[in-house]
Design a protein around this motif. Sequence first.
Motif, short mmCIF file in Angstrom:
data_model
loop_
_atom_site.label_atom_id
_atom_site.label_comp_id
_atom_site.label_asym_id
_atom_site.label_seq_id
_atom_site.Cartn_x
_atom_site.Cartn_y
_atom_site.Cartn_z
N TYR A 77 57.78 20.69 41.82
CA TYR A 77 56.79 19.77 42.39
C TYR A 77 57.48 18.59 43.08
CZ TYR A 77 53.02 16.37 42.70
OH TYR A 77 52.14 15.44 43.16
N TYR A 89 44.62 20.62 38.66
CA TYR A 89 45.51 21.29 37.71
C TYR A 89 44.85 21.40 36.34
CZ TYR A 89 49.46 22.27 34.71
OH TYR A 89 50.29 22.83 33.79
N ARG A 136 43.58 13.77 42.54
CA ARG A 136 42.96 15.07 42.85
C ARG A 136 43.83 16.23 42.36
NH1 ARG A 136 42.47 14.61 48.61
NH2 ARG A 136 42.31 12.39 48.57
N THR A 137 45.13 16.11 42.53
CA THR A 137 46.04 17.14 42.06
C THR A 137 45.94 17.29 40.55
OG1 THR A 137 47.55 16.71 43.89
CG2 THR A 137 48.46 17.88 41.99
N LYS A 138 45.91 16.17 39.85
CA LYS A 138 45.80 16.19 38.39
C LYS A 138 44.50 16.85 37.96
CE LYS A 138 44.71 12.76 35.20
NZ LYS A 138 44.78 11.37 34.78
N THR A 172 57.47 17.75 47.07
CA THR A 172 56.93 16.47 47.50
C THR A 172 57.94 15.72 48.36
OG1 THR A 172 55.53 16.33 45.54
CG2 THR A 172 55.94 14.28 46.71
N TYR A 209 45.62 11.36 46.18
CA TYR A 209 46.20 12.70 46.18
C TYR A 209 46.63 13.11 44.78
CZ TYR A 209 49.75 16.31 46.79
OH TYR A 209 50.51 17.44 46.67
#
Length: 170
Positions: A95, A144, A139-141, A99, A136
């Motif tokens: 990750y 997931y 939202r990713t958390k 990134t 971001y």
Amino acid sequence: MSDTSTIHLIKKYANRRLYDSHTSTHITLQDIRNYVIEEIPFQVVEAKSGEDITRSILLQIIQDAETDGDPIFSSQALKNIIRFYGPFQGMLGSYLEKTLESVMEIQKQSGMPSTEAWTDFMSSQMPVMQKVMQEYLERTKQLYMNTQNMFGLFPNFPTPFNQSKKKEEN
């Protein structure tokens, strides 16, 4: 600027000196940092054993940079990274790598010719970028955790998916 197609073999001797066999000169960690910035390929090996120590030299450069000026990693960020060693380290490593590659691609596409220009640009954009990155990451958390919860990996973690499921059970 040096030839970017030839890998510089850098030998580290017991006296801690670094020798670039491509240029036939002794170099410093700052020179290696410049190789990284200029995207000059290199490999650092122990002169006696031939062991590849590139990673440890890069970590040393990061450690030196972290002690000068504004560090990238806060103590809390470093603690969190340490906590990821074990079952999740491959995921975090991947990750972080993706990134950083994305940020570098943005820098290249923006046409920013140097680190200084990029720094000037980013400092003027900092409040906006921080907000975008925070959204971001949130939202990713959420994505997931919702995905993991759907597969039952974290059944007690409160997410919208399992909260509605608990309400149905009551």
